[in-house]
Design a protein around this motif. Structure first.
Motif, PDB file in Angstrom:
ATOM      1  N   GLN A  83       0.824  -1.212   0.000  1.00  0.00           N
ATOM      2  CA  GLN A  83       0.000   0.000   0.000  1.00  0.00           C
ATOM      3  C   GLN A  83       0.861   1.266   0.000  1.00  0.00           C
ATOM      4  OE1 GLN A  83      -3.417   0.307   2.490  1.00  0.00           O
ATOM      5  NE2 GLN A  83      -3.791  -1.876   2.526  1.00  0.00           N
ATOM      6  N   GLU A  84       0.247   2.347  -0.463  1.00  0.00           N
ATOM      7  CA  GLU A  84       0.931   3.643  -0.519  1.00  0.00           C
ATOM      8  C   GLU A  84       1.294   4.123   0.883  1.00  0.00           C
ATOM      9  OE1 GLU A  84      -1.197   6.698  -2.521  1.00  0.00           O
ATOM     10  OE2 GLU A  84      -1.469   5.548  -4.364  1.00  0.00           O
ATOM     11  N   ASP A  85       2.303   4.953   0.942  1.00  0.00           N
ATOM     12  CA  ASP A  85       2.711   5.569   2.203  1.00  0.00           C
ATOM     13  C   ASP A  85       1.605   6.515   2.678  1.00  0.00           C
ATOM     14  OD1 ASP A  85       4.000   6.700   4.333  1.00  0.00           O
ATOM     15  OD2 ASP A  85       5.734   7.421   3.198  1.00  0.00           O
ATOM     16  N   LYS A  97       0.787  12.904   2.844  1.00  0.00           N
ATOM     17  CA  LYS A  97      -0.269  13.156   1.860  1.00  0.00           C
ATOM     18  C   LYS A  97      -0.815  14.584   2.051  1.00  0.00           C
ATOM     19  CE  LYS A  97      -0.756   8.914   0.109  1.00  0.00           C
ATOM     20  NZ  LYS A  97      -0.437   8.640  -1.282  1.00  0.00           N
ATOM     21  N   GLN A 141      -4.639   4.490   6.477  1.00  0.00           N
ATOM     22  CA  GLN A 141      -5.060   5.824   6.062  1.00  0.00           C
ATOM     23  C   GLN A 141      -5.552   6.658   7.241  1.00  0.00           C
ATOM     24  OE1 GLN A 141      -6.126   2.897   5.065  1.00  0.00           O
ATOM     25  NE2 GLN A 141      -6.269   2.723   2.852  1.00  0.00           N
TER      26      GLN A 141
END
Length: 398
Positions: A70-72, A76, A382
């Motif tokens: 998964q994305e970091d 963000k 998230q």
């Protein structure tokens, strides 16, 4: 405070941990058997949560692999603004810092919750229950090996082997900085943590989930969903405890009898409200307090309602704020139910057993929050972040 690790290092540790779990599979199961042999309680749900078998290890490995892919979640951009004077202002996600996870019985939390906290840039303090001590110590030793092999300080994952008195003292006056506490377990544990904690707490609350069988329900579908929700795993917070049947459903009594027969064949103890008890001859509930209970057992209560609004009101009064499902062919009715039931997850024609970070595509969860701040439902990567303002100038003054 630990310096934020690069995403490459974090992912490498997760991948290494997955490989070590595969490598040490037999050893972990053997050590877990010692915990099971030492467990002297008669809590069936606790025992099921304590067990580490091949399926549990497969789940731990899959969770780590999904997390690594998964994305970091850090850095963000959530908001951008350029001031009239030229200041460039951004709001970005940031790690909390140190997260304490307090949990009962489940060694898989040592992997899954630990992995989510680590991937989101946080140091993890793990405080498991005494019943799973040997399993947890083995898993933490694997964490330390994974960290060391990737040349990361092993202090990123720390196990607190504290008794109740030591835990209370740590909650009230932590010997190191703690930014967030997440208790996972029964109401007694949650109340204990909330009473003594000196920093923010996210409550992973009780289940007590409801299914409402509307008058326009597909009854075969309703039967399958209820049986799955109650019997597929009694020891989890997304299991089903209560069923409400609309008395406007044609021949509702026949459906209730069929449902009760199926549940009893699966060794479920079925209780009913006065209407259901009169119609089916099953034992009647003694008082309304039972509607508040989460059972974590082969036990269910079936009641009736006279309208959709009555069902919504009853669920909002008694449920744990976790999950509720409506079985109906009417999409307008479903939408009204889903918009007005006050739970973290609402379902249309599906089992409550899906309220789970892995099932929701999050790669597992740190916990399932029944709080509304700062996150509700499964807490994944998230959500295990705070935020930080970045302001870039060239000499502006106010």
């Amino acid at each position: 405070m630990n310096t934020l690790l690069s995403i490459e290092k974090r992912n490498a540790v997760l991948s290494k941990m997955a490989a070590l779990l595969e490598q040490e599979r037999a050893s972990l199961k053997s050590i877990n058997q010692q915990d099971l042999n030492n467990y002297s309680g008669d809590d069936l749900a606790m025992e099921k949560r304590l067990l580490v078998d091949d399926a549990k290890i497969d789940g731990m490995i899959l969770s780590l692999q999904q997390l690594a892919s998964q994305e970091d979640p850090i850095g963000k951009v959530r908001f951008d603004f350029i001031h009239d004077n030229g200041l460039k202002i951004s709001n970005k996600t940031a790690a909390f810092g140190t997260i304490l996870i307090i949990y009962e019985s489940r060694p898989d939390v040592t992997v899954e919750a630990g992995g989510i906290a680590f991937k989101s840039g946080n140091k993890i303090l793990l405080k498991g229950g005494k019943e799973s001590l040997l399993s947890n110590q083995k898993i933490v030793s694997l964490w330390h090996q994974a960290l060391t092999d990737i040349e990361v300080d092993s202090s990123w994952v720390e196990y607190l082997n504290y008794d109740r008195k030591e835990t209370q003292a740590f909650l009230e006056k932590p010997t190191q900085k703690v930014d967030l506490i997440v208790p996972r377990g029964g109401e007694n544990l949650i109340n204990f943590v909330k009473k003594h904690a000196s920093c923010p707490v996210i409550v992973s609350g009780r289940g007590n989930n409801f299914v409402y069988v509307n008058r326009e329900a597909d009854l075969d579908r309703a039967m399958a969903i209820i049986i799955n929700g109650k019997t597929s795993n009694i020891s989890v917070c997304n299991a089903l405890d209560k069923v409400l049947i609309d008395t406007n459903l044609p021949n509702w009594e026949i459906f209730a009898k069929q449902l009760i027969t199926e549940l009893q064949l699966l060794n479920v103890n079925v209780l009913g409200d006065a209407s259901v008890s009169d119609a089916t001859q099953i034992p009647c509930i003694k008082n309304d307090l039972i509607w508040h209970e989460e059972f974590l057992d082969y036990k269910i209560v079936i009641g009736t309602t006279n309208s959709d609004q009555e069902a919504i009101d009853k669920i909002n009064k008694y449920c744990g704020g976790h999950s509720a499902s409506i079985i109906t062919k009417n999409e307008v009715t479903a939408r009204e139910f889903m918009d007005n039931v006050d739970t973290a997850a609402v379902y249309h024609n599906a089992s409550t057993r899906f309220t789970d970070g892995g099932q929701f595509g999050l790669g597992g969860e740190l916990a399932i929050s029944t709080d509304k701040l700062h996150q509700r439902g499964p807490i994944g990567l998230q959500h295990l972040v705070t935020n930080k303002w970045y302001i870039y100038g060239d000499g502006q003054i106010r």
